[in-house]
Design an enzyme around this catalytic site. Sequence first.
Site, PDB file in Angstrom:
ATOM      1  N   MET A 144      12.419  -4.939   6.950  1.00  0.00           N
ATOM      2  CA  MET A 144      11.619  -5.998   6.582  1.00  0.00           C
ATOM      3  C   MET A 144      12.161  -7.370   6.862  1.00  0.00           C
ATOM      4  SD  MET A 144      10.391  -4.448   2.717  1.00  0.00           S
ATOM      5  CE  MET A 144      10.067  -2.868   2.348  1.00  0.00           C
ATOM      6  N   SER A 148      13.545   7.447   1.064  1.00  0.00           N
ATOM      7  CA  SER A 148      13.618   5.998   1.569  1.00  0.00           C
ATOM      8  C   SER A 148      14.649   5.117   1.084  1.00  0.00           C
ATOM      9  CB  SER A 148      12.055   5.391   1.064  1.00  0.00           C
ATOM     10  OG  SER A 148      12.304   3.813   1.343  1.00  0.00           O
ATOM     11  N   GLY A 158      11.029   6.898  -2.384  1.00  0.00           N
ATOM     12  CA  GLY A 158      12.234   5.792  -2.645  1.00  0.00           C
ATOM     13  C   GLY A 158      12.769   6.137  -4.013  1.00  0.00           C
ATOM     14  N   HIS A 160      11.107   2.267   9.854  1.00  0.00           N
ATOM     15  CA  HIS A 160       9.647   1.911   9.621  1.00  0.00           C
ATOM     16  C   HIS A 160       9.682   0.221   9.796  1.00  0.00           C
ATOM     17  CE1 HIS A 160       6.274   1.327   6.199  1.00  0.00           C
ATOM     18  NE2 HIS A 160       5.856   0.831   7.391  1.00  0.00           N
ATOM     19  N   HIS A 195      14.270   7.778   5.681  1.00  0.00           N
ATOM     20  CA  HIS A 195      13.163   6.875   6.167  1.00  0.00           C
ATOM     21  C   HIS A 195      14.088   5.449   5.771  1.00  0.00           C
ATOM     22  CE1 HIS A 195       9.227   5.276   6.171  1.00  0.00           C
ATOM     23  NE2 HIS A 195       9.417   4.478   5.293  1.00  0.00           N
ATOM     24  N   ASP A 244      13.403   1.345   5.756  1.00  0.00           N
ATOM     25  CA  ASP A 244      12.533   0.223   5.751  1.00  0.00           C
ATOM     26  C   ASP A 244      13.100  -0.917   6.150  1.00  0.00           C
ATOM     27  OD1 ASP A 244      10.118   1.535   4.510  1.00  0.00           O
ATOM     28  OD2 ASP A 244      11.603   1.848   2.975  1.00  0.00           O
ATOM     29  N   MET A 302       8.682  -3.173   9.380  1.00  0.00           N
ATOM     30  CA  MET A 302       7.708  -3.963   8.962  1.00  0.00           C
ATOM     31  C   MET A 302       7.963  -5.559   9.199  1.00  0.00           C
ATOM     32  SD  MET A 302       7.218  -2.098   5.175  1.00  0.00           S
ATOM     33  CE  MET A 302       8.919  -1.242   5.553  1.00  0.00           C
ATOM     34  N   MET A 329       0.354   4.312   4.599  1.00  0.00           N
ATOM     35  CA  MET A 329       0.723   3.442   3.598  1.00  0.00           C
ATOM     36  C   MET A 329      -0.153   3.624   2.362  1.00  0.00           C
ATOM     37  SD  MET A 329       3.585   2.094   4.597  1.00  0.00           S
ATOM     38  CE  MET A 329       4.010   1.461   3.394  1.00  0.00           C
ATOM     39  N   GLY A 340       6.064  -3.505   1.505  1.00  0.00           N
ATOM     40  CA  GLY A 340       6.985  -4.863   1.046  1.00  0.00           C
ATOM     41  C   GLY A 340       7.901  -4.507  -0.039  1.00  0.00           C
ATOM     42  N   GLY A 394       9.604  -1.242  -2.910  1.00  0.00           N
ATOM     43  CA  GLY A 394       9.546   0.048  -3.630  1.00  0.00           C
ATOM     44  C   GLY A 394       9.072   0.129  -4.902  1.00  0.00           C
ATOM     45  N   GLY A 395       8.966   1.165  -5.502  1.00  0.00           N
ATOM     46  CA  GLY A 395       8.682   1.420  -7.053  1.00  0.00           C
ATOM     47  C   GLY A 395       7.149   0.859  -7.261  1.00  0.00           C
ATOM     48  N   ASP A 449       3.556   7.067   2.466  1.00  0.00           N
ATOM     49  CA  ASP A 449       4.683   6.051   2.192  1.00  0.00           C
ATOM     50  C   ASP A 449       4.098   5.253   1.120  1.00  0.00           C
ATOM     51  OD1 ASP A 449       7.047   4.688   1.977  1.00  0.00           O
ATOM     52  OD2 ASP A 449       6.649   3.741   3.870  1.00  0.00           O
ATOM     53  N   GLY A 450       4.718   5.402  -0.105  1.00  0.00           N
ATOM     54  CA  GLY A 450       4.646   4.648  -1.231  1.00  0.00           C
ATOM     55  C   GLY A 450       3.969   5.383  -2.703  1.00  0.00           C
ATOM     56  N   GLY A 451       4.793   5.318  -3.591  1.00  0.00           N
ATOM     57  CA  GLY A 451       4.333   5.672  -5.043  1.00  0.00           C
ATOM     58  C   GLY A 451       4.657   7.347  -5.185  1.00  0.00           C
TER      59      GLY A 451
HETATM   60  C1  DX5 Z   1       7.348   0.209   0.973  1.00  0.00           C
HETATM   61  C2  DX5 Z   1       8.341   1.121   1.923  1.00  0.00           C
HETATM   62  C3  DX5 Z   1       8.403   2.256   1.045  1.00  0.00           C
HETATM   63  C4  DX5 Z   1       8.929   2.250  -0.257  1.00  0.00           C
HETATM   64  C5  DX5 Z   1       8.465   3.329  -1.011  1.00  0.00           C
HETATM   65  O1  DX5 Z   1       6.818  -0.986   1.764  1.00  0.00           O
HETATM   66  O2  DX5 Z   1       7.669   1.235   3.079  1.00  0.00           O
HETATM   67  O3  DX5 Z   1       9.107   3.214   1.924  1.00  0.00           O
HETATM   68  O4  DX5 Z   1      10.456   2.226  -0.078  1.00  0.00           O
HETATM   69  O5  DX5 Z   1       9.239   3.223  -2.192  1.00  0.00           O
HETATM   70  P1  DX5 Z   1       8.800   4.144  -3.555  1.00  0.00           P
HETATM   71  O6  DX5 Z   1       8.765   5.488  -3.098  1.00  0.00           O
HETATM   72  O7  DX5 Z   1       9.624   3.819  -4.601  1.00  0.00           O
HETATM   73  O8  DX5 Z   1       7.294   3.673  -3.679  1.00  0.00           O
HETATM   74 ZN    ZN Z   2       8.656   2.760   4.531  1.00  0.00          ZN
END
Ligand code: DX5
Ligand code: ZN
Length: 219
Positions: A38, A9, A198, A67, A34, A36, A69, A138, A143, A145-146, A176-178
């Site tokens: 927003m 990501s 990410g 993606h 990927h 993101d 959002m 998700m 919203g 990363g991290g 997606d996420g964590g």
């Molecule tokens: C969050 C994004 C993710 C995010 C993942 O809204 O959709 O793609 O970047 O980041 P990590 O892997 O750091 O959780």
């Molecule tokens: Zn994403």
Amino acid sequence: MHKVQILPSLLSANFANLEHDIRLVEKAGIEMLHLDIMDGHFVPNITIGPVVIESIRKMTKLKLQSHLMIENADQYIDAFVRAGSDTIIIHYEAFEDTIPTLEAMRKKGISVGIALKPKTEVSQITDILNVLDMVLIMSVEPGFGGQSFIPESIKKIKELALLLKKYNRQIPIGVDGGINGTTIKSVVDAGAHHLIAGNAVFKGDIVENIKNLKHVVNL
Ligand code: DX5
Ligand code: ZN
């Protein structure tokens, strides 16, 4: 059976030197990025739009998964297709009825996906499975990363895998996420194919990070 793969990501990359980071991702044998998108309305953060994707499209052959959002995503589909997205994912929660937009997207010849926020049940997409090419679970609130992986996501991945089986829809499941070296195996064991990561890819040595993540899930 769909291939299990890691999708970096770009949100956690160095935006002052994207080409550098993308070349390292290519070197590590990745096939799809990927992205993101927003808008500060659907989620409380603002990132990139079609102009950035267009520049990325010119410098890499990697597949690009966008993606979205954003609110009013239907008004921006053309722009994201023209910019070079291979897949566009819209959010279930951003529409009263996703079907017209999903069908319009399909007509453009791209792959289409739906993303579900952590509180959205997988059973809610039963009626639209036939117009989808992938589903994104998700595993954090969209919203930023991290964030930490929400453990209940494992149950949702398994439920989705069962639902797809029941309706004979063999499409990939994204998460997606964590996703990191600790959580990645559990999501693959639950049935996920697209592992979006990410921070776990871009913080530190990118090639080494990807190699380590792949190793944990025998890729
Ligand atoms: C969050 C994004 C993710 C995010 C993942 O809204 O959709 O793609 O970047 O980041 P990590 O892997 O750091 O959780
Ligand atoms: Zn994403």
